[in-house]
Write a protein that holds these residues in place. Structure first.
Motif, short mmCIF file in Angstrom:
data_model
loop_
_atom_site.label_atom_id
_atom_site.label_comp_id
_atom_site.label_asym_id
_atom_site.label_seq_id
_atom_site.Cartn_x
_atom_site.Cartn_y
_atom_site.Cartn_z
N GLU A 154 0.83 -1.20 0.00
CA GLU A 154 0.00 0.00 0.00
C GLU A 154 0.87 1.26 0.00
OE1 GLU A 154 -2.29 -0.50 3.53
OE2 GLU A 154 -3.37 -2.27 2.79
N THR A 155 0.23 2.41 -0.12
CA THR A 155 0.95 3.69 -0.06
C THR A 155 1.40 3.97 1.37
OG1 THR A 155 -0.38 4.56 -1.88
CG2 THR A 155 0.80 6.16 -0.50
N PRO A 156 2.67 4.27 1.60
CA PRO A 156 3.13 4.49 2.97
C PRO A 156 2.65 5.82 3.53
CG PRO A 156 4.92 4.88 1.42
CD PRO A 156 3.76 4.33 0.62
N ALA A 157 2.58 5.87 4.86
CA ALA A 157 2.24 7.11 5.55
C ALA A 157 3.44 8.05 5.62
CB ALA A 157 1.73 6.81 6.95
N VAL A 158 4.64 7.48 5.72
CA VAL A 158 5.88 8.25 5.83
C VAL A 158 6.96 7.55 5.04
CG1 VAL A 158 7.69 9.06 7.39
CG2 VAL A 158 5.31 9.19 8.11
N ARG A 159 7.76 8.33 4.35
CA ARG A 159 8.96 7.81 3.70
C ARG A 159 10.00 8.93 3.73
NH1 ARG A 159 10.52 3.65 0.19
NH2 ARG A 159 12.15 4.20 -1.31
N LEU A 160 11.12 8.68 4.38
CA LEU A 160 12.17 9.69 4.49
C LEU A 160 13.53 9.02 4.49
CD1 LEU A 160 13.45 9.77 7.65
CD2 LEU A 160 11.14 10.56 8.12
N THR A 161 14.55 9.81 4.20
CA THR A 161 15.92 9.32 4.19
C THR A 161 16.73 10.07 5.24
OG1 THR A 161 15.80 8.77 1.84
CG2 THR A 161 17.99 8.95 2.80
#
Length: 340
Positions: free
Chosen positions: A110-117
């Motif tokens: 599914e589409t994530p709620a958060v994605r960061l590097t």
């Protein structure tokens, strides 16, 4: 949602419950029963787990097991920070021997709620509000005999102390639990940990090599910059790298870090001054060693396997300091949990 315990085969089990927290990047409050899936990616490495709350009692009773000794000053500092803020800013990273992967695959599609590097590591979080699925996953965690601390020994002990002062508030109070990110053992990565020691004034590289050559725990020494392997410790002196072949390589379950701590360092105590704190290197063990330009002894053991770490925990032993570096790790403030 109340905590769930499903008895493991020996009559005990892990007490876990869905997290009640703020998802840091969005400020979203998770209060209803939610499944929170957390993935860390570093290069080709990927590990996917669950964010849950685990019972402090399970730590007290040995169902949540550690493998490293703690430093009192660090525990005290974390305890004071928690007391002052009433906030947990980072989950303890735990390991399980279970098989939750199939259930999590559907959610991670599914589409994530958060994605960061952050520092080269990709952190991705999925949230699904599903009480039935949360209960089912809680049952699976609850049926596990043990969980193991990979990273966060100091945070876990600080949480235990914070909770102990609030025992009168009852077993369902937030202080009776701590935030945890739980990952499968077969997805964990352990790196070799650099240990650097300043040499005492007047001590030469040859003095160190001569002392090491006479140590009965060492089978042979050779100058080489080849990667380490079990039973072989990399030693840096000046511009040169050497390999120490340990006799424990022939012993089943031998862990190089124990030999360094119990055999090698005591033999070198008069040749070394103080330890220089250095982070482990995510890349090749000999690259970017922070103390390579100093008059120092550099030791890089081959990292233990995850099964060696879990076996050490099961035996109730503590590994020496700087024995393991689990990588990647959770980051602060991605998840924030109030304890009041």
């Amino acid at each position: 949602m109340s905590a769930i315990r499903q008895d493991a085969p020996d009559g005990t089990g892990i007490t876990a419950r869905p997290p009640r927290m703020l998802l840091g990047e969005t400020g979203r409050a998770l209060i209803e029963p939610s499944v929170v899936v957390y993935r860390l990616e570093s290069g080709r490495h990927r590990q996917t787990g669950l964010v849950i709350e685990v019972s402090i009692d399970d730590y007290r009773n040995g169902r949540i097991r550690g493998h490293e000794a703690t430093q009192p000053a660090r525990v005290r500092q974390l305890d004071e920070q928690t007391e002052a803020t009433g906030i947990e800013r980072m989950p303890v990273m735990l390991v399980h021997r279970g098989h939750l992967r199939t259930r999590l695959d559907e959610i991670t599609a599914e589409t994530p709620a958060v994605r960061l590097t952050s520092n080269g590591v990709i952190h991705t979080v999925w949230v699904r509000h599903d009480a039935d699925l949360a209960r089912a996953l809680g049952d699976e965690i609850g049926g596990m005999r043990n969980l193991y601390i990979a990273d966060g020994h100091h945070r876990m002990l600080a949480a235990e102390r914070y909770g102990a002062r609030r025992g009168r508030l009852g077993p369902d109070h937030p202080s009776a639990f701590t935030l945890a990110a739980v990952f499968p053992s077969d997805e964990m990565r352990i790196l070799g940990y650099h240990r650097c020691f300043a040499l005492t004034p007047g001590t030469s590289a040859q003095d160190v090599l001569d002392r090491l050559a006479g140590d009965p725990s060492i089978a042979r020494i050779e100058e080489s910059s080849a990667p380490t392997k079990p039973g072989v410790v990399a030693v840096g002196l000046g511009e040169h790298w050497y390999r120490l072949w340990l006799r424990t390589a022939l012993e089943p379950g031998g862990i190089d870090a124990f030999v360094i701590e119990q055999d090698l360092l005591p033999k070198l105590h008069d040749l070394t001054d103080h330890q220089i704190e250095t982070p482990p290197n995510r890349h090749h063990a000999l690259e970017a060693c922070w103390c390579s330009d100093q008059n120092a002894l550099r030791l890089i053991p081959h990292p233990p396997t995850i099964e060696q770490v879990l076996a050490t925990s099961d035996e109730g032993r503590s590994m020496p300091p700087k024995s393991t570096w689990f990588d990647p790790k959770p980051i602060p403030d991605l998840f924030r949990r109030a304890l009041t």
